[in-house]
Design an enzyme around this catalytic site. Structure first.
Site, short mmCIF file in Angstrom:
data_model
loop_
_atom_site.label_atom_id
_atom_site.label_comp_id
_atom_site.label_asym_id
_atom_site.label_seq_id
_atom_site.Cartn_x
_atom_site.Cartn_y
_atom_site.Cartn_z
N GLU A 204 0.84 -1.20 0.00
CA GLU A 204 0.00 0.00 0.00
C GLU A 204 0.88 1.26 0.00
O GLU A 204 1.59 1.51 0.97
CB GLU A 204 -0.88 -0.01 1.26
CG GLU A 204 -1.83 1.15 1.35
CD GLU A 204 -2.75 1.05 2.57
OE1 GLU A 204 -2.39 0.35 3.54
OE2 GLU A 204 -3.81 1.68 2.55
N GLU B 199 -11.94 1.86 5.19
CA GLU B 199 -10.96 2.00 6.29
C GLU B 199 -11.01 3.48 6.69
O GLU B 199 -10.33 4.31 6.09
CB GLU B 199 -9.56 1.61 5.82
CG GLU B 199 -8.55 1.67 6.96
CD GLU B 199 -7.13 1.52 6.46
OE1 GLU B 199 -6.40 0.68 7.00
OE2 GLU B 199 -6.73 2.27 5.54
C1 LER Z 1 -3.44 1.03 6.35
O1 LER Z 1 -4.24 0.43 5.38
C2 LER Z 1 -3.29 2.46 6.09
O2 LER Z 1 -3.95 3.02 5.25
C3 LER Z 1 -2.32 3.21 6.84
O3 LER Z 1 -2.68 4.54 6.94
C4 LER Z 1 -1.95 2.65 8.16
O4 LER Z 1 -1.42 3.65 8.92
MN MN Z 2 -5.30 1.90 3.94
#
Ligand code: LER
Ligand code: MN
Length: 276
Positions: free
Chosen positions: A152, A246
């Site tokens: 990510e 999220e």
């Molecule tokens: C985790 O998926 C994320 O987006 C991060 O910001 C974790 O700190």
């Molecule tokens: Mn994330």
């Protein structure tokens, strides 16, 4: 459109997770609001009973599209780029230990904060070398069970390593395995990408997973991101994976989860078949 939301299997410090605590009750609520899946945030697979997790999730008709590993950094400071070889090995072993669990759920393993940050006195180049070596080792272990990993890109305030899709794609090329892709998160993209839509198009089939939060990291609909345009572009790439919420539990966890799913389902109704 398949929607999931991040659910932690244990108490955690990371704030942008709407649900922590009573797992079974949370899964029931999430299913009730119309989500199709739960993305599990798991610090250490040793601490969970995989059979029990699967029984609870499937009893509610949900699936687990992805497993987050970042709590191992948040709570234990495990990192692929530490200057301590023992910490790097422990981080790699931790990810390898997620592989059987991910295989059981056909879930993607997320590499976010576990990549770490460059320690004082270490060069950025050295960190990138450690990161590539670690991801090659994890990908090779995961490939044995047909499991995919997604790195990510994170914003500059969380790490100095890999902020953008362009940097992520460059890293994937250097890793050189088919089971390594990217997880794109609209919150980070809004900070780092010149154009969210262009970056989605460039990433194309290397998009393995997708996180949504609005510009303020509240639920979709609470900020100024144009999700109709963003998700339309995503589906135009042929993406068939999950859209996973999220976001911060504001104004309150249950309200945020319900408003998030309602906002995205409303777009689905307006945009029609493209989102199916
Ligand atoms: C985790 O998926 C994320 O987006 C991060 O910001 C974790 O700190
Ligand atoms: Mn994330």
């Amino acid at each position: 459109m398949k929607l999931s939301i991040v659910l932690s299997t244990q108490a955690a410090q990371f704030q942008a997770v709407a649900f922590k605590g009573d797992f079974e009750a949370n899964v029931a609520k999430i299913a009730g609001w119309g989500y199709d899946g739960v993305e599990l945030a798991i610090r250490d697979p040793k601490l969970v009973d995989a059979g029990e997790l699967q029984a609870v999730v499937s009893a509610k008709g949900l699936v687990v599209p992805a497993i987050g590993t970042g709590q191992a950094w948040g709570e234990e400071k495990l990192s692929f780029t530490s200057d301590d070889p023992a910490v790097r090995v422990a981080a790699i072993e931790r990810v390898k230990s997620h592989v059987p669990l991910a295989s059981r759920f056909s879930a993607i393993i997320i590499i976010g904060l576990l990549r770490g940050v460059t320690p004082k006195g270490q060069s950025h180049q050295q960190s990138m070398t450690y990161l590539i070596e670690a991801l090659q080792a994890c990908c090779s272990c995961a490939a044995e069970q047909d499991v995919r990993l997604a790195l990510e890109p994170l914003n500059r305030y969380e790490t100095d390593l890999v902020h953008t899709v362009a940097e992520g794609l460059d890293l994937i090329e250097r890793i050189g395995t088919d089971n390594m892709g990217l997880l794109l998160d609209t919150f980070h993209m809004n900070i780092e990408e010149p154009s969210i839509e262009d970056s989605i198009r460039i990433c194309g089939e290397r998009i393995f997973h997708f996180h949504v939060a609005d510009s303020n990291r509240w639920h979709p609909g609470a900020g100024h991101l144009d999700f109709a345009s963003i998700l339309g572009t995503l589906f135009d790439t042929g993406y068939q994976g999950f859209i996973s919420g999220e976001f911060m539990p504001f104004p309150e966890a249950d309200i945020s989860a319900e408003r998030g799913v309602t906002h995205l389902r409303k777009l689905q109704m307006i945009e029609g078949d493209q989102y199916d």
